[in-house]
Enzyme design. Structure first.
Site, PDB file in Angstrom:
ATOM      1  N   GLY A  12       0.838  -1.205   0.000  1.00 53.80           N
ATOM      2  CA  GLY A  12       0.000   0.000   0.000  1.00 53.80           C
ATOM      3  C   GLY A  12       0.867   1.247   0.000  1.00 53.80           C
ATOM      4  O   GLY A  12       0.536   2.266   0.610  1.00 53.80           O
ATOM      5  N   GLN A  16      -2.039   6.845   1.905  1.00 52.09           N
ATOM      6  CA  GLN A  16      -1.799   7.911   2.899  1.00 52.09           C
ATOM      7  C   GLN A  16      -0.810   7.497   3.985  1.00 52.09           C
ATOM      8  O   GLN A  16       0.091   8.250   4.327  1.00 52.09           O
ATOM      9  CB  GLN A  16      -3.129   8.265   3.577  1.00 52.09           C
ATOM     10  CG  GLN A  16      -4.071   9.044   2.711  1.00 52.09           C
ATOM     11  CD  GLN A  16      -4.168  10.498   3.157  1.00 52.09           C
ATOM     12  OE1 GLN A  16      -3.699  10.874   4.213  1.00 52.09           O
ATOM     13  NE2 GLN A  16      -4.772  11.309   2.337  1.00 52.09           N
ATOM     14  N   ARG A  93     -13.179  -0.847   4.521  1.00 52.68           N
ATOM     15  CA  ARG A  93     -14.611  -1.151   4.653  1.00 52.68           C
ATOM     16  C   ARG A  93     -15.399  -0.075   3.923  1.00 52.68           C
ATOM     17  O   ARG A  93     -15.237   1.113   4.197  1.00 52.68           O
ATOM     18  CB  ARG A  93     -14.986  -1.179   6.133  1.00 52.68           C
ATOM     19  CG  ARG A  93     -16.364  -1.764   6.386  1.00 52.68           C
ATOM     20  CD  ARG A  93     -16.542  -2.016   7.871  1.00 52.68           C
ATOM     21  NE  ARG A  93     -17.821  -2.600   8.193  1.00 52.68           N
ATOM     22  CZ  ARG A  93     -18.140  -3.042   9.395  1.00 52.68           C
ATOM     23  NH1 ARG A  93     -17.257  -2.969  10.372  1.00 52.68           N
ATOM     24  NH2 ARG A  93     -19.328  -3.551   9.628  1.00 52.68           N
ATOM     25  N   GLY A 131      -2.721  -2.701   8.178  1.00 47.41           N
ATOM     26  CA  GLY A 131      -4.027  -2.686   7.516  1.00 47.41           C
ATOM     27  C   GLY A 131      -5.075  -3.429   8.325  1.00 47.41           C
ATOM     28  O   GLY A 131      -4.842  -4.545   8.790  1.00 47.41           O
ATOM     29  N   HIS A 191      -7.196  -4.466  18.043  1.00 48.20           N
ATOM     30  CA  HIS A 191      -7.153  -3.058  17.636  1.00 48.20           C
ATOM     31  C   HIS A 191      -8.549  -2.707  17.112  1.00 48.20           C
ATOM     32  O   HIS A 191      -8.844  -2.783  15.926  1.00 48.20           O
ATOM     33  CB  HIS A 191      -6.091  -2.836  16.553  1.00 48.20           C
ATOM     34  CG  HIS A 191      -6.149  -1.463  15.951  1.00 48.20           C
ATOM     35  ND1 HIS A 191      -5.955  -0.325  16.701  1.00 48.20           N
ATOM     36  CD2 HIS A 191      -6.396  -1.040  14.685  1.00 48.20           C
ATOM     37  CE1 HIS A 191      -6.075   0.736  15.911  1.00 48.20           C
ATOM     38  NE2 HIS A 191      -6.349   0.318  14.691  1.00 48.20           N
TER      39      HIS A 191
END
EC number: 1.1.1.37
Length: 328
Positions: A12, A16, A93, A131, A191
């Site tokens: 990824g 960001q 999601r 992730g 988490h």
């Protein structure tokens, strides 16, 4: 004599969090100011142009420690000889998506990546899943890696350090003490909003933080919900998810793991049965790190309130493990 470069794979990479991570890794903040790095950047085919742009910026920083870069959409290339893997990319999601669908979508991604890491990375590779849902994604990657052998399945971690850092900041605000003075905080579990931030053992300059706070209602009704739902609050305020703070937590986790730390740190690690957590479940535990290895701190007393909280977050994780068991 200068050290041999360490290879750091980041998935990824054009996203960001990746953007917030890469420059700090290249400047030596994660692996040390004397440790050269080679960045191995994985992203989807349609993101390769964006990755190229990030690489141009990294070049333009002229980092003395940046010994090389690779961009690819092939996990086997990205993880080749990697010393550290930061698995940042995950299926987010989307609106109307059930958690079970999210687990299945990510299960496919992390099965492929776990296998590719086990087949291609260094045998002692350290893997941190950022992730989300990161605990169960790490659980899936470790299961895929275990089938291949070679790598250590205990080195597939989920990132709880963001919850840990969020909790530290809230406690500093409540007690009026400096964040740096707070020691021995623990975050147990997943988490997610079910995590249990536990300051019963926490001290500040030798004083008990539990005694300094001395407010059960604040703990239950303000502190735990604030830490647990902080990510949602940031999305609400910023319109985007927390990227810089997540990247910072990933750097903290790997730095302490590789370079060692004198402090208790929270790490999402595969359970060895400690504190009654079933073996293999990736769970937030208090850990100490020395010589590139981590160990779970043993012998902490679990009172009735804490056991209830730990069981609650464990139930979420065992439900997630159950939901993905057919993929393992």
């Amino acid at each position: 004599m200068s050290k041999a470069p360490m290879r750091v794979a980041i998935t990824g990479a054009a996203g960001q969090i990746g953007y917030s991570l890469l420059f700090r890794i290249a400047s030596g903040e994660m692996l040390g100011k004397d440790q050269p790095v080679i960045l191995q950047l994985l992203d989807l085919p349609q993101a390769q142009q964006a990755v190229k742009g990030v690489m141009m910026e990294l070049e333009d920083c002229a980092f003395p420690l940046l010994a090389g870069m690779v961009a690819t959409d092939d996990p086997n290339v990205a993880f080749k000889d990697a010393d550290v893997c930061l698995l940042v990319g995950a299926r987010p999601r989307t609106k109307g998506m059930e958690r079970a669908d999210l687990l299945t979508a990510n299960g496919a991604i992390f099965t492929v990546q776990g296998k590719a890491i086990a087949e291609n990375a260094k045998e002692d590779v350290k893997v941190l899943v950022v992730g989300n849902p990161c605990n169960t994604n790490a659980f899936i990657a470790a299961a895929a890696a275990k089938k291949v052998g070679r790598t250590n399945p205990n080195n597939y971690h989920g990132m709880l350090r963001l919850d840990h850092n969020r909790a530290l900041s809230q406690l500093a605000g409540k007690t009026g003490r400096a964040v740096s003075s707070l020691k021995k905080l623990v975050v147990w579990g997943n988490h997610s909003p079910t995590m249990y931030a536990d300051y019963r053992f926490c001290t500040s300059n030798g004083d008990s933080v539990k005694a300094l706070v001395n407010d059960h209602a604040w703990n239950n009704d303000v502190f735990l919900p604030t830490v647990g739902k902080r990510g949602a609050a940031i999305i609400e305020a910023r319109g985007l998810s927390s990227a810089a703070s997540a990247a910072n937590a990933a750097i903290d986790h790997v730095r302490d793991w590789v370079l060692g730390s004198d402090e208790w740190v929270t790490m999402g690690v595969p359970s060895d049965g400690s504190y009654g957590i079933p073996a293999g479940i990736v769970f937030g535990f208090p850990c100490e790190c020395k010589g590139g290895k981590f160990s779970i701190i043993q012998g902490l007393e679990i009172d009735e309130y804490s056991r209830e909280k730990i069981n609650f977050t464990l139930k979420e994780l065992t439900d997630e493990a159950e939901a993905v068991k057919d993929m393992l």
